[in-house]
Design a protein around this motif. Sequence first.
Motif, PDB file in Angstrom:
ATOM      1  N   PRO A 196       0.839  -1.208   0.000  1.00 42.18           N
ATOM      2  CA  PRO A 196       0.000   0.000   0.000  1.00 42.18           C
ATOM      3  C   PRO A 196       0.872   1.255   0.000  1.00 42.18           C
ATOM      4  N   ASN A 197       0.298   2.349  -0.483  1.00 43.46           N
ATOM      5  CA  ASN A 197       1.061   3.598  -0.535  1.00 43.46           C
ATOM      6  C   ASN A 197       1.535   4.040   0.844  1.00 43.46           C
ATOM      7  N   SER A 198       0.740   3.772   1.884  1.00 48.56           N
ATOM      8  CA  SER A 198       1.135   4.170   3.227  1.00 48.56           C
ATOM      9  C   SER A 198       2.402   3.439   3.667  1.00 48.56           C
ATOM     10  N   TYR A 199       2.545   2.202   3.229  1.00 50.22           N
ATOM     11  CA  TYR A 199       3.741   1.440   3.585  1.00 50.22           C
ATOM     12  C   TYR A 199       4.944   1.929   2.783  1.00 50.22           C
ATOM     13  N   ARG A 200       4.719   2.182   1.504  1.00 48.25           N
ATOM     14  CA  ARG A 200       5.800   2.713   0.676  1.00 48.25           C
ATOM     15  C   ARG A 200       6.294   4.044   1.251  1.00 48.25           C
ATOM     16  N   ASP A 201       5.370   4.884   1.688  1.00 48.61           N
ATOM     17  CA  ASP A 201       5.745   6.173   2.262  1.00 48.61           C
ATOM     18  C   ASP A 201       6.513   6.002   3.568  1.00 48.61           C
ATOM     19  N   ALA A 202       6.107   5.027   4.384  1.00 42.83           N
ATOM     20  CA  ALA A 202       6.780   4.798   5.658  1.00 42.83           C
ATOM     21  C   ALA A 202       8.213   4.315   5.440  1.00 42.83           C
TER      22      ALA A 202
END
Length: 340
Positions: free
Chosen positions: A15-21
């Motif tokens: 997910p994008n949230s994981y990529r961002d983290a």
Amino acid sequence: MASRSFIDTHIHVIPNSYRDAIAAAGGDPSGFPVPSWSIGTCLEFVNSVDIQHAVLSVTSPGPSIAGNGIEGRALARTLNDEVATIADNNPGRISFFASTPDWTDVQGTLDELDYIFSTQKKALGVIVMTTYGDRLLGDALFQPIWKKLDDYKAIVFIHPTWYDIKPKYIAGNLPQPLIEYPFGTTRTAADLLMTGRFGQCPNIDIILSHAGGVLPYLATRLSAILLAKPFSSDGGKTVVTMDDFQQNLKRFYMDLALSGSLPQLEALIAFESTDRLLFGSDYPYASVPGSKLNTASLVTYAQNNPKGHLVNASKLTNNTLALFKKHGFDLGSFNSSSSL
């Protein structure tokens, strides 16, 4: 249902949230680049290799990338909600293993397990990492977490993660997943056996990634210490006998992600594990060509080897369906008549 052969229990979602983290933390500490992912390309891939059902999971380092405090708890919750939505939008094709916070945040992990299994009630189980900080999964700190998982009769998918060794990288910059990850799986599996932690949890089932690392090869060597006398851990509070070791060793399930070569399959068959083998692709961390090559190797073995029926599509699919049915999940009627 369609006649695709496999259920994939080792396939990842980003997910994008994981990529961002991960980007905020300066990248994946294992040294492995984060691949691209979308639900469209994921479905295109699973269709291309005869996967009927994909059980998605967020891979290492998981929510630990945000630390073992409030931020890590928040990331775990966000990921679980986002991946649940992906599964909801693709009924019959997508399920998932939920994520937990870093286990050194014991209370945060216990709270998230209650959310996963009592509130959300959508995950087939949880994905956990082989180590948290400098602690293997059998560590006494994690005993309340194992008790909670046992209370929920959970399926636990153990995935390797990076660890701090010297030198950190082979050949200067070889990412850890290529060599270190199978040994990380072996180390934590041995820890669960020798601390007695696995034996204390009769209601859970554990899936080890990548054919159990090198456990099939080293299990007899490990058990040799028990020939003379039982093994004591936790300052002598826990005692593991040879019977304990052998009984719990045979409880591990193992996936075939990047483990479809002839030497690996021969070792697994010799290990008498074929009733506990599951299919896995490791997409997208295994590239599409790499995953297809592993599947092709498995296909060739199943078709051409006298023992191939022990690892063909029908066998792997039936193993997987039986495991999930044991825990109350019916993934549907699969046509697994293919000889692979």
